[in-house]
Design a protein around this motif. Structure first.
Motif, mmCIF file in Angstrom:
data_model
loop_
_atom_site.group_PDB
_atom_site.id
_atom_site.type_symbol
_atom_site.label_atom_id
_atom_site.label_comp_id
_atom_site.label_asym_id
_atom_site.label_seq_id
_atom_site.Cartn_x
_atom_site.Cartn_y
_atom_site.Cartn_z
ATOM 1 N N ILE A 287 -7.272 -34.390 0.658
ATOM 2 C CA ILE A 287 -8.061 -34.673 2.434
ATOM 3 C C ILE A 287 -8.856 -33.357 2.037
ATOM 4 N N ASP A 288 -9.919 -33.511 2.111
ATOM 5 C CA ASP A 288 -11.232 -32.936 1.920
ATOM 6 C C ASP A 288 -11.999 -32.391 2.755
ATOM 7 N N CYS A 289 -13.231 -31.763 2.490
ATOM 8 C CA CYS A 289 -14.584 -31.333 3.762
ATOM 9 C C CYS A 289 -14.213 -32.463 4.668
ATOM 10 N N LEU A 290 -15.410 -33.580 3.291
ATOM 11 C CA LEU A 290 -15.469 -34.776 4.254
ATOM 12 C C LEU A 290 -14.828 -35.872 5.133
ATOM 13 N N SER A 291 -13.242 -35.296 4.290
ATOM 14 C CA SER A 291 -12.604 -36.387 5.229
ATOM 15 C C SER A 291 -12.257 -36.132 6.648
ATOM 16 N N CYS A 292 -12.641 -34.333 6.740
ATOM 17 C CA CYS A 292 -12.199 -33.670 8.609
ATOM 18 C C CYS A 292 -13.704 -33.545 8.776
ATOM 19 N N HIS A 293 -14.791 -33.244 8.556
ATOM 20 C CA HIS A 293 -16.076 -32.725 8.824
ATOM 21 C C HIS A 293 -17.516 -33.693 8.636
ATOM 22 N N PHE A 294 -17.172 -35.086 8.490
ATOM 23 C CA PHE A 294 -17.973 -35.872 8.348
ATOM 24 C C PHE A 294 -18.009 -37.207 8.587
ATOM 25 N N ASP A 295 -19.205 -37.677 9.311
ATOM 26 C CA ASP A 295 -19.025 -39.614 10.397
ATOM 27 C C ASP A 295 -20.436 -40.071 9.120
ATOM 28 N N GLY A 296 -20.666 -39.311 7.972
ATOM 29 C CA GLY A 296 -21.178 -40.649 7.248
ATOM 30 C C GLY A 296 -22.799 -40.306 7.071
ATOM 31 N N LYS A 297 -23.150 -39.478 9.391
ATOM 32 C CA LYS A 297 -24.695 -38.901 9.144
ATOM 33 C C LYS A 297 -24.655 -37.148 9.099
ATOM 34 N N ASN A 298 -23.858 -37.247 10.107
ATOM 35 C CA ASN A 298 -23.600 -35.722 10.621
ATOM 36 C C ASN A 298 -22.891 -34.267 10.008
ATOM 37 N N ILE A 299 -22.780 -33.979 10.232
ATOM 38 C CA ILE A 299 -21.245 -32.621 9.863
ATOM 39 C C ILE A 299 -20.986 -32.628 11.502
ATOM 40 N N ILE A 300 -19.352 -33.186 11.698
ATOM 41 C CA ILE A 300 -18.902 -32.684 12.724
ATOM 42 C C ILE A 300 -18.293 -31.237 12.121
ATOM 43 N N SER A 301 -18.031 -30.670 13.759
ATOM 44 C CA SER A 301 -17.659 -29.243 13.532
ATOM 45 C C SER A 301 -16.194 -29.567 14.734
ATOM 46 N N LEU A 302 -15.295 -28.666 14.523
ATOM 47 C CA LEU A 302 -13.561 -28.571 15.132
ATOM 48 C C LEU A 302 -13.449 -27.294 15.903
ATOM 49 N N ASN A 303 -14.830 -26.069 15.916
ATOM 50 C CA ASN A 303 -13.821 -25.575 16.736
ATOM 51 C C ASN A 303 -13.832 -25.731 18.361
ATOM 52 N N HIS A 304 -12.920 -24.828 18.373
ATOM 53 C CA HIS A 304 -11.876 -25.755 20.000
ATOM 54 C C HIS A 304 -12.703 -24.905 20.563
ATOM 55 N N LYS A 305 -13.561 -25.290 22.574
ATOM 56 C CA LYS A 305 -13.291 -23.862 22.478
ATOM 57 C C LYS A 305 -12.737 -23.440 24.108
ATOM 58 N N LYS A 306 -12.102 -22.312 23.925
ATOM 59 C CA LYS A 306 -10.962 -21.899 24.453
ATOM 60 C C LYS A 306 -11.328 -22.025 26.098
ATOM 61 N N LEU A 307 -10.150 -22.909 26.403
ATOM 62 C CA LEU A 307 -10.115 -22.997 28.518
ATOM 63 C C LEU A 307 -9.217 -22.651 28.978
ATOM 64 N N LYS A 308 -9.009 -21.964 30.444
ATOM 65 C CA LYS A 308 -8.367 -21.609 31.408
ATOM 66 C C LYS A 308 -6.854 -22.307 30.718
ATOM 67 N N SER A 309 -7.486 -23.852 31.213
ATOM 68 C CA SER A 309 -6.206 -24.926 31.224
ATOM 69 C C SER A 309 -5.897 -25.338 29.929
ATOM 70 N N ASP A 310 -6.019 -24.072 29.192
ATOM 71 C CA ASP A 310 -5.048 -24.320 27.804
ATOM 72 C C ASP A 310 -4.042 -24.036 27.288
ATOM 73 N N SER A 311 -4.086 -23.309 28.715
ATOM 74 C CA SER A 311 -2.050 -22.046 28.524
ATOM 75 C C SER A 311 -1.639 -22.151 29.526
ATOM 76 N N ILE A 312 -1.951 -24.150 30.628
ATOM 77 C CA ILE A 312 -1.259 -23.843 31.641
ATOM 78 C C ILE A 312 -0.299 -24.747 31.175
ATOM 79 N N PRO A 313 1.412 -25.535 31.113
ATOM 80 C CA PRO A 313 1.698 -25.719 30.141
ATOM 81 C C PRO A 313 1.718 -27.351 30.871
ATOM 82 N N GLU A 314 1.603 -27.647 32.553
ATOM 83 C CA GLU A 314 1.532 -28.446 32.318
ATOM 84 C C GLU A 314 0.183 -29.668 32.305
ATOM 85 N N PHE A 315 -0.340 -28.275 32.206
ATOM 86 C CA PHE A 315 -1.576 -29.747 31.865
ATOM 87 C C PHE A 315 -1.900 -30.051 30.567
#
Ligand code: HEC
Ligand code: HEC
Ligand code: HEC
Ligand code: HEC
Ligand code: HEC
Length: 389
Positions: A156-184
């Protein structure tokens, strides 16, 4: 009546909030900046897989080196080792060997997958919500395997997770307030925020308890707990695993052991271990086993009593494998799975002389398969706790 009204109001607030924040969920996005333009060239397309990954390494040395030491790069290698072991005369369980040989290509889908965003996850790029709704209904999602043997060795390599055949896919998650609310944190949201992990680790997702994860790390991101961080908190792309090298010791392992508490009971011929899980937010995967070898010692390290605690999924997974294995059960011993409901699990320990008990010792052993013999396990950590008599 008022409580019903309050319910409706909070529902309305909930949904308007969701509709405001959803455009900002950004865990996978295309990045097509000039430094990645080379991925569109024929020169790049004609490289063999290993050379493509080496190309990524020229600019992303740190990620590359850490990936090489982690679990994903060696996933195909480990699968081959497994196959050759069960086919050798060191292993004698014909019905299991037959199953591995028969379904080997199926196994390879997770151990040497095609580029996920080019194939399996492709629809998630533009129609994420619809895609995820369907995805989480599939019982056993399976990425397809790379077809050519020479293309499989990077696992399982860089391309497995980051490549759609044409572009590089970024997987960085922008943290939201709702991320720290269990019910959500519905399964849908957790999947969305960790989408690239889902296709192969869906068993873990389906059991996750958001409250435990949020209490420990503020959100339900798999990488919060599983990826090494440098001293300014950035991920290093090293994923801790059961075969960590000594220079990559996982301090989180000790936290699991810290959840096992021992006390001598008033009879002095029995003790009790209480496993109060505050550390693992999900059930264990179908294959592996963690063994907690617990020993009660006196001040000269003489053994007064002991207990083997197994953490595995045998109770459930044997049932799932019963038909595929031609109505046979996997070997190994039934263990407990991580308690996620806040109710601790208790174990009795027989003691020869509880009055002398001074040290509670835990040795943590990791096995890749609960159905393989204990001798194949690796000792990951040993920890000593004083006993207050
Ligand atoms: C010529 C240098 C170069 C090469 C080769 C290269 N990258 Fe990058 N990449 C960069 C730069 C510069 C950045 C932006 C800074 C950073 O995040 O390190 C970047 C960022 C990224 C990001 C994060 C994107 C984001 O916006 O957060 C990913 C993922 C990535 N690269 C993957 C790859 C993969 C996979 C390969 C191999 C196919 C590759 N890169 C090859 C230079 C390169
Ligand atoms: C749905 C994806 C998936 C499929 C299909 C799959 N595996 Fe795995 N495999 C995993 C994951 C995830 C792990 C890591 C589990 C862990 O250790 O926590 C793993 C771990 C392993 C390991 C342990 C490697 C080590 O580090 O020692 C072996 C061996 C293995 N799998 C063999 C197989 C075989 C044989 C099959 C087919 C019968 C198979 N796998 C099918 C996802 C998969
Ligand atoms: C198992 C999937 C997976 C594999 C394999 C993988 N990445 Fe990533 N990558 C991620 C995730 C998830 C993130 C988001 C970072 C985070 O959550 O900390 C990421 C982030 C990045 C970033 C952004 C900066 C950073 O380090 O956070 C770069 C650059 C990057 N990856 C490059 C690579 C390269 C180069 C390889 C191959 C050597 C690679 N990745 C292999 C999943 C993967
Ligand atoms: C294409 C399938 C695939 C994807 C995608 C994937 N994994 Fe894995 N993962 C595996 C397999 C297979 C293994 C076992 C590899 C081995 O032991 O050689 C594994 C091993 C691991 C382990 C180590 C388990 C152990 O044995 O100790 C962790 C932790 C892990 N993965 C986390 C993640 C996270 C977090 C993500 C998302 C960023 C992710 N994985 C994405 C298939 C996958
Ligand atoms: C709050 C921290 C935390 C979060 C978040 C978390 N885990 Fe874990 N996970 C643990 C701990 C602790 C263990 C057990 C200790 C060990 O062996 O490293 C574990 C074990 C594992 C393992 C190896 C043993 C097994 O059960 O197969 C895998 C694979 C794994 N987690 C995958 C995931 C994935 C995928 C996610 C995201 C959906 C996730 N984890 C989220 C803490 C976490």
């Amino acid at each position: 009546m008022t409580s019903k009204k309050n319910h409706i109001i909070s529902f309305l607030i909930f949904f308007s909030l969701i509709s405001i924040i959803s455009p900002f969920f950004q865990c996978s996005q295309l990045t097509n900046t000039e430094y990645h333009n080379f991925v569109a060239t024929n020169e790049f397309k004609n490289l063999i897989r290993e050379e493509k990954i080496s190309k990524c390494a020229t600019c992303h040395q740190k990620e590359y080196e850490n990936e090489l030491k982690g679990p994903h790069t060696s996933a195909y290698q480990k699968l081959l080792e497994h196959k050759s072991f069960v086919n050798s005369n060191k292993y004698q369980c014909v019905y299991y060997t037959n199953e591995v040989n028969k379904s080997f290509d199926n196994c390879t889908g997770c151990h040497a997958p095609q580029n996920l965003y080019e194939t399996f996850l492709f629809d998630s790029i533009n129609k994420q919500d619809e895609f995820i709704t369907k995805l989480i209904q599939i019982g056993h999602p399976r990425p397809n395997a790379r077809t050519q043997e020479v293309e499989r060795f990077t696992g399982i390599d860089c391309l497995s997770c980051h490549f759609d055949g044409k572009n590089i896919i970024s997987l960085n998650h922008k943290k939201l307030k709702s991320d720290s609310i269990p019910e959500f944190q519905t399964l849908q949201t957790i999947t969305k925020n960790n989408l690239v992990c889902y296709p192969c680790h869906f068993d873990v997702f389906k059991t996750i308890n958001p409250e435990i994860a949020i209490r420990r790390t503020g959100s339900v991101l798999c990488t919060n707990c599983h990826q090494e961080r440098n001293n300014i908190g950035e991920g290093t792309h090293y994923y801790y695993w059961q075969h960590d090298e000594p220079e990559k010791i996982n301090s989180k392992l000790f936290l699991v052991m810290d959840d096992f508490h021992f006390s001598v009971l008033s009879s002095k011929i029995k003790g009790e271990i209480i496993w109060d899980n505050t550390t693992i937010p999900h059930k264990i995967s179908p294959g592996p086993e963690m063994i907690m070898k617990c020993e009660v010692l006196d001040e000269d390290s003489n053994l007064l009593g002991s207990k083997i605690i197994r953490i595995n999924k045998k109770k459930d997974f044997d049932k799932e494998m019963y038909e595929p294995l031609g109505k046979n059960l996997l070997l190994g011993e039934v263990g407990d799975d991580a308690p996620l409901n806040g109710i601790p699990i208790k174990y009795d320990v027989d003691l020869s002389d509880g009055i002398r008990a001074k040290i509670f010792k835990i040795s943590l052993i990791h096995k890749s398969q609960y159905w393989f013999p204990d001798s194949l396990g690796v000792l990951s950590a040993v920890r000593f706790y004083p006993i207050n008599n």
